[in-house]
Design an enzyme around this catalytic site. Structure first.
Site, PDB file in Angstrom:
ATOM      1  N   SER A 136      50.767  -1.282  69.188  1.00 55.80           N
ATOM      2  CA  SER A 136      50.910  -1.216  70.499  1.00 55.80           C
ATOM      3  C   SER A 136      50.181  -0.152  71.211  1.00 55.80           C
ATOM      4  O   SER A 136      50.333   1.107  71.026  1.00 55.80           O
ATOM      5  CB  SER A 136      52.536  -1.060  70.663  1.00 55.80           C
ATOM      6  OG  SER A 136      53.072  -0.827  71.883  1.00 55.80           O
ATOM      7  N   LYS A 162      48.896  -5.053  70.881  1.00 49.46           N
ATOM      8  CA  LYS A 162      49.650  -5.354  71.991  1.00 49.46           C
ATOM      9  C   LYS A 162      49.386  -4.273  72.958  1.00 49.46           C
ATOM     10  O   LYS A 162      49.518  -3.122  72.803  1.00 49.46           O
ATOM     11  CB  LYS A 162      51.256  -5.165  71.737  1.00 49.46           C
ATOM     12  CG  LYS A 162      52.299  -5.121  72.847  1.00 49.46           C
ATOM     13  CD  LYS A 162      53.636  -5.299  72.036  1.00 49.46           C
ATOM     14  CE  LYS A 162      54.503  -3.867  72.465  1.00 49.46           C
ATOM     15  NZ  LYS A 162      56.021  -4.221  72.059  1.00 49.46           N
ATOM     16  N   LYS A 164      50.043  -2.462  76.694  1.00 47.24           N
ATOM     17  CA  LYS A 164      51.131  -2.411  77.774  1.00 47.24           C
ATOM     18  C   LYS A 164      50.384  -2.475  78.953  1.00 47.24           C
ATOM     19  O   LYS A 164      49.328  -2.078  79.378  1.00 47.24           O
ATOM     20  CB  LYS A 164      51.699  -0.847  77.500  1.00 47.24           C
ATOM     21  CG  LYS A 164      52.144  -0.414  76.331  1.00 47.24           C
ATOM     22  CD  LYS A 164      53.748  -1.119  76.298  1.00 47.24           C
ATOM     23  CE  LYS A 164      54.647  -0.683  74.997  1.00 47.24           C
ATOM     24  NZ  LYS A 164      55.944  -1.383  75.381  1.00 47.24           N
ATOM     25  N   ASP A 189      52.679  -6.255  76.984  1.00 46.39           N
ATOM     26  CA  ASP A 189      54.430  -5.990  77.133  1.00 46.39           C
ATOM     27  C   ASP A 189      54.189  -5.095  78.585  1.00 46.39           C
ATOM     28  O   ASP A 189      53.738  -4.119  78.713  1.00 46.39           O
ATOM     29  CB  ASP A 189      54.687  -5.189  75.873  1.00 46.39           C
ATOM     30  CG  ASP A 189      56.366  -4.717  75.986  1.00 46.39           C
ATOM     31  OD1 ASP A 189      56.925  -5.041  76.924  1.00 46.39           O
ATOM     32  OD2 ASP A 189      56.849  -3.806  75.281  1.00 46.39           O
ATOM     33  N   GLU A 215      55.590 -10.006  76.738  1.00 51.59           N
ATOM     34  CA  GLU A 215      56.643  -9.520  76.525  1.00 51.59           C
ATOM     35  C   GLU A 215      57.413  -8.562  77.814  1.00 51.59           C
ATOM     36  O   GLU A 215      56.840  -7.983  78.539  1.00 51.59           O
ATOM     37  CB  GLU A 215      56.559  -8.285  75.348  1.00 51.59           C
ATOM     38  CG  GLU A 215      57.646  -7.650  74.957  1.00 51.59           C
ATOM     39  CD  GLU A 215      57.786  -6.850  73.740  1.00 51.59           C
ATOM     40  OE1 GLU A 215      56.520  -6.972  73.103  1.00 51.59           O
ATOM     41  OE2 GLU A 215      58.299  -5.951  73.533  1.00 51.59           O
ATOM     42  N   ASP A 240      62.538  -8.390  74.928  1.00 53.86           N
ATOM     43  CA  ASP A 240      62.874  -7.224  74.332  1.00 53.86           C
ATOM     44  C   ASP A 240      64.036  -6.739  74.849  1.00 53.86           C
ATOM     45  O   ASP A 240      65.099  -7.060  74.605  1.00 53.86           O
ATOM     46  CB  ASP A 240      61.706  -6.272  74.448  1.00 53.86           C
ATOM     47  CG  ASP A 240      61.906  -4.972  74.059  1.00 53.86           C
ATOM     48  OD1 ASP A 240      63.008  -4.403  73.559  1.00 53.86           O
ATOM     49  OD2 ASP A 240      60.851  -4.220  73.814  1.00 53.86           O
ATOM     50  N   LYS A 264      64.822  -5.050  67.665  1.00 51.14           N
ATOM     51  CA  LYS A 264      64.941  -3.732  67.679  1.00 51.14           C
ATOM     52  C   LYS A 264      66.124  -3.166  67.244  1.00 51.14           C
ATOM     53  O   LYS A 264      67.226  -3.467  68.085  1.00 51.14           O
ATOM     54  CB  LYS A 264      64.641  -2.723  68.826  1.00 51.14           C
ATOM     55  CG  LYS A 264      63.219  -2.873  69.200  1.00 51.14           C
ATOM     56  CD  LYS A 264      62.642  -2.031  70.700  1.00 51.14           C
ATOM     57  CE  LYS A 264      61.560  -2.287  70.781  1.00 51.14           C
ATOM     58  NZ  LYS A 264      61.258  -1.890  72.285  1.00 51.14           N
ATOM     59  N   GLY A 292      59.239  -1.698  67.591  1.00 53.13           N
ATOM     60  CA  GLY A 292      59.341  -0.325  67.332  1.00 53.13           C
ATOM     61  C   GLY A 292      59.522   0.696  68.549  1.00 53.13           C
ATOM     62  O   GLY A 292      59.357   0.227  69.596  1.00 53.13           O
TER      63      GLY A 292
HETATM   64  O1  OSB Z   1      58.736  -1.879  74.451  1.00 54.39           O
HETATM   65  O2  OSB Z   1      58.203  -2.233  72.562  1.00 54.39           O
HETATM   66  C1  OSB Z   1      58.385  -1.477  73.677  1.00 54.39           C
HETATM   67  C2  OSB Z   1      57.714   2.305  72.479  1.00 54.39           C
HETATM   68  C3  OSB Z   1      58.882   2.842  73.193  1.00 54.39           C
HETATM   69  C4  OSB Z   1      59.681   1.965  74.004  1.00 54.39           C
HETATM   70  C5  OSB Z   1      59.500   0.895  74.054  1.00 54.39           C
HETATM   71  C6  OSB Z   1      58.467  -0.215  73.285  1.00 54.39           C
HETATM   72  C7  OSB Z   1      57.628   0.926  72.732  1.00 54.39           C
HETATM   73  C8  OSB Z   1      56.432   0.158  71.768  1.00 54.39           C
HETATM   74  C9  OSB Z   1      55.921   1.137  70.653  1.00 54.39           C
HETATM   75  O3  OSB Z   1      55.845  -0.652  72.171  1.00 54.39           O
HETATM   76  C10 OSB Z   1      55.935   0.200  69.313  1.00 54.39           C
HETATM   77  C11 OSB Z   1      55.920   1.216  68.145  1.00 54.39           C
HETATM   78  O4  OSB Z   1      56.731   1.930  67.855  1.00 54.39           O
HETATM   79  O5  OSB Z   1      54.720   1.300  67.496  1.00 54.39           O
HETATM   80 MG    MG Z   2      58.868  -3.961  74.441  1.00 55.88          MG
END
Ligand code: OSB
Ligand code: MG
Length: 372
Positions: A136, A162, A164, A189, A215, A240, A264, A292
């Site tokens: 991510s 992924k 952001k 995401d 996402e 999510d 999660k 994660g």
């Molecule tokens: O939305 O998936 C998410 C990290 C912190 C809060 C929300 C998210 C995330 C990530 C990180 O996308 C994923 C990772 O731990 O590698």
């Molecule tokens: Mg997410």
């Protein structure tokens, strides 16, 4: 089993680089670790994925600490006999506070697995020896920096990425990454960053750039807007934040608002619910995968075990230790293997050893609660 004590460790770990999302920037992770001990001296570890501020969801370290200290820990310490399953059933009486509940449930699963002499993966009924993962990638200072960042992750061996996104950081960066990597499996995401009126524009840039999965673009309660975005789309719409339990998943499935499920444990109260949700999604032919929260090696070991379930069909947001932290809290950090995979530990419990030295270096406070 019967517990003798619970220890809450308040940790602070610097990220290797800032992680920026639509809701903010994190430079370090401040989080709680939970260490439960049985009367026989067996230890179990859980990690609470709450952060300092309630930006991802309504929970924060302060709310989780309060929930643990006031409600969850006193009840597990008082129980004559406790199992992960009995705790999960009991904890449902309390509204919300899923991250706090998950910290307890994961620690109990680690303990129960150790008592049986099996791995957490085996305890959960998860057969895989390796799990496929992706990475991510946070919002970067510039499009050029993002393209470089993605290039380095590809060189590291990550097979899916992924990105952001948020309003103002979407079509251009996504197009640039797609140009540089024509065959890359690309997800985005938004962490609820878009107004529901932005659906048409998201559809346009996601389609043009062959995004495989979008996402949580809209608010967690915006089920209809997600269904609208998914209708006839060439990409999956992943939920999510919207999915917090079996009822919210059922409604989203019925509304066809979810065509991929991010699981999660901290969002749904623990691995037992996480597994049930993945199974429910599979019955509707909706692929699930493990998300994660920038966990340390302890939380990540629990995530890897969950990702070893057959029902987890897409690569998880579970990256190697060096993607997150210079020094992880475990003696043998997670490393990326062939085919963009991590190895599922086979030793008892989470199967990774916590480094007491690293723990001491990154611990800010520690609180012990004893059973009466
Ligand atoms: O939305 O998936 C998410 C990290 C912190 C809060 C929300 C998210 C995330 C990530 C990180 O996308 C994923 C990772 O731990 O590698
Ligand atoms: Mg997410």
């Amino acid at each position: 089993m019967r517990l003798s004590s619970a220890r809450l460790e308040e940790m602070s770990l610097d990220l290797v680089e800032p992680f920026e999302t639509s809701f903010g920037v994190e430079k370090r992770r401040e989080f709680l670790l939970l260490r439960l001990e049985t009367r026989e001296g067996v230890e179990g570890w859980g990690e609470c994925v709450a952060a300092r501020d309630p930006l991802y969801s309504s929970e924060s370290n302060a709310s989780a600490r309060d929930m643990l200290a006031r409600h969850l820990l006193p009840s597990v310490l008082a129980a004559r006999e406790i199992t992960p399953e009995s705790f999960a059933a009991y904890a449902r009486r309390f509204r919300g506070n899923e991250m706090a509940k998950s910290a307890v449930e994961t620690a109990l699963i680690d303990l129960a697995s150790r008592e049986r002499g099996v791995s957490v993966a085996r305890y959960l009924g998860a057969p895989r020896r390796r799990v496929e993962v992706g990475v991510s990638v946070g919002i970067q200072p510039s499009v050029a920096a993002l393209v470089r960042r993605v290039g380095r992750y590809r060189e590291d061996g990550y097979g899916r990425v992924k990105l952001k996104v948020r309003p103002g950081w979407d079509a251009d960066p996504v197009r640039a990454v797609r140009r540089a990597h024509p065959d890359l499996e690309l997800w985005v995401d938004a962490n609820q960053g878009y107004p529901t009126s932005a659906g048409g524009r998201i559809r346009t840039w996601a389609t043009a750039n062959r995004i495989a999965q979008v996402e949580q673009p809209f608010g967690e309660r915006a089920i209809r807007a997600h269904a609208e975005l998914a209708r006839g789309a060439p990409y999956r719409v992943c939920l999510d934040e919207s999915i917090v339990d079996d009822l919210s998943l059922e409604d989203a499935l019925q509304a066809r608002a979810v065509t991929s499920l991010n699981v999660k444990t901290g969002r749904v109260g623990g691995p037992i619910m996480g597994r049930a949700l993945a199974r429910r999604a599979a019955r509707s032919r909706v692929p699930a995968w493990v998300g994660g929260m920038l966990e340390s090696g302890i939380g990540r070991a629990h995530n890897v075990a969950l990702a070893a379930l057959r029902e987890m069909v897409l690569p998880g947001d579970i990256s190697a230790s060096d993607r997150y932290y210079r020094e992880d809290l475990i003696t043998a950090p997670f490393t990326l293997g062939p085919g963009s995979t991590l190895e599922v530990p086979t030793g008892p419990g989470i199967g990774v050893e916590v480094s007491e030295a690293a723990l001491r270096r990154h611990r800010r406070r520690s609180k012990l609660v004893r059973a009466a």
